[in-house]
Design a protein around this motif. Structure first.
Motif, PDB file in Angstrom:
ATOM      1  N   PHE A  18       0.791  -1.217   0.000  1.00 24.18           N
ATOM      2  CA  PHE A  18       0.000   0.000   0.000  1.00 24.18           C
ATOM      3  C   PHE A  18       0.834   1.282   0.000  1.00 24.18           C
ATOM      4  O   PHE A  18       0.280   2.375   0.020  1.00 24.18           O
ATOM      5  CB  PHE A  18      -1.008  -0.032   1.145  1.00 24.18           C
ATOM      6  N   VAL A  23      -0.527   2.811  -5.882  1.00 17.11           N
ATOM      7  CA  VAL A  23      -1.546   3.097  -4.877  1.00 17.11           C
ATOM      8  C   VAL A  23      -1.676   4.599  -4.678  1.00 17.11           C
ATOM      9  O   VAL A  23      -2.776   5.145  -4.625  1.00 17.11           O
ATOM     10  CB  VAL A  23      -1.194   2.403  -3.543  1.00 17.11           C
ATOM     11  N   GLN A  24      -0.566   5.274  -4.589  1.00 19.41           N
ATOM     12  CA  GLN A  24      -0.568   6.713  -4.354  1.00 19.41           C
ATOM     13  C   GLN A  24      -1.170   7.481  -5.524  1.00 19.41           C
ATOM     14  O   GLN A  24      -1.704   8.572  -5.341  1.00 19.41           O
ATOM     15  CB  GLN A  24       0.853   7.187  -4.071  1.00 19.41           C
ATOM     16  N   GLY A  26      -3.677   6.305  -7.358  1.00 13.85           N
ATOM     17  CA  GLY A  26      -5.048   5.883  -7.569  1.00 13.85           C
ATOM     18  C   GLY A  26      -5.204   4.826  -8.647  1.00 13.85           C
ATOM     19  O   GLY A  26      -6.283   4.661  -9.196  1.00 13.85           O
ATOM     20  N   VAL A  49      -7.832  -3.365   2.627  1.00 11.75           N
ATOM     21  CA  VAL A  49      -8.423  -2.727   1.447  1.00 11.75           C
ATOM     22  C   VAL A  49      -9.675  -1.948   1.859  1.00 11.75           C
ATOM     23  O   VAL A  49      -9.849  -0.789   1.483  1.00 11.75           O
ATOM     24  CB  VAL A  49      -8.755  -3.772   0.359  1.00 11.75           C
ATOM     25  N   ARG A  52      -9.035   1.313   3.834  1.00  8.04           N
ATOM     26  CA  ARG A  52      -8.548   2.405   2.998  1.00  8.04           C
ATOM     27  C   ARG A  52      -9.623   2.945   2.052  1.00  8.04           C
ATOM     28  O   ARG A  52      -9.400   3.908   1.335  1.00  8.04           O
ATOM     29  CB  ARG A  52      -7.338   1.938   2.195  1.00  8.04           C
ATOM     30  N   PHE A  54     -10.801   1.438  -0.584  1.00 10.67           N
ATOM     31  CA  PHE A  54     -10.550   1.000  -1.951  1.00 10.67           C
ATOM     32  C   PHE A  54     -11.567  -0.057  -2.359  1.00 10.67           C
ATOM     33  O   PHE A  54     -12.370  -0.514  -1.558  1.00 10.67           O
ATOM     34  CB  PHE A  54      -9.136   0.421  -2.084  1.00 10.67           C
ATOM     35  N   VAL A  65      -6.941  -4.677  -6.747  1.00  9.14           N
ATOM     36  CA  VAL A  65      -7.345  -3.586  -5.857  1.00  9.14           C
ATOM     37  C   VAL A  65      -7.383  -2.308  -6.681  1.00  9.14           C
ATOM     38  O   VAL A  65      -6.390  -1.934  -7.309  1.00  9.14           O
ATOM     39  CB  VAL A  65      -6.362  -3.425  -4.681  1.00  9.14           C
ATOM     40  N   CYS A  67      -7.376   1.402  -6.397  1.00  7.88           N
ATOM     41  CA  CYS A  67      -6.851   2.229  -5.308  1.00  7.88           C
ATOM     42  C   CYS A  67      -7.439   3.633  -5.286  1.00  7.88           C
ATOM     43  O   CYS A  67      -6.722   4.629  -5.293  1.00  7.88           O
ATOM     44  CB  CYS A  67      -5.327   2.287  -5.388  1.00  7.88           C
ATOM     45  N   HIS A  68      -8.748   3.700  -5.292  1.00  4.97           N
ATOM     46  CA  HIS A  68      -9.473   4.955  -5.054  1.00  4.97           C
ATOM     47  C   HIS A  68     -10.859   4.592  -4.587  1.00  4.97           C
ATOM     48  O   HIS A  68     -11.290   3.440  -4.701  1.00  4.97           O
ATOM     49  CB  HIS A  68      -9.500   5.862  -6.285  1.00  4.97           C
ATOM     50  N   SER A  69     -11.550   5.537  -4.058  1.00  5.52           N
ATOM     51  CA  SER A  69     -12.870   5.256  -3.492  1.00  5.52           C
ATOM     52  C   SER A  69     -14.014   5.703  -4.392  1.00  5.52           C
ATOM     53  O   SER A  69     -15.166   5.626  -3.997  1.00  5.52           O
ATOM     54  CB  SER A  69     -13.009   5.923  -2.114  1.00  5.52           C
TER      55      SER A  69
END
Length: 76
Positions: A18, A23-24, A26, A49, A52, A54, A65, A67-69
């Protein structure tokens, strides 16, 4: 035959996964379910996950994964 053993702690792998540039930014990360089970533990990984915010997709023997919501949709 020697069983495969964990090379580092689950905390080490969670930190490594992570903190990746993907990940950073997105983007997405992908790991085999066998690797997750062996090195981190499935429940621990899924919990991380979720914590965070995600998204987690399972396909065949892989976890992906997102990596954003934000919202996602499957196009086809």
């Amino acid at each position: 035959m020697q069983a495969l053993s964990r090379q580092n702690s689950p905390e080490f792998w969670i930190s490594q996964i992570f903190s990746a540039k993907a990940v950073q930014k997105g983007a997405v990360i992908r790991r085999s379910m066998a690797w997750i089970d062996r090195e981190v533990g499935r429940d621990r990984f899924i919990g991380e996950v979720r914590r965070r915010g995600f998204r987690l997709v399972q396909t065949a023997d892989q976890f992906i994964v997102i990596c954003h919501s934000g919202s996602i949709s499957i196009v086809f």
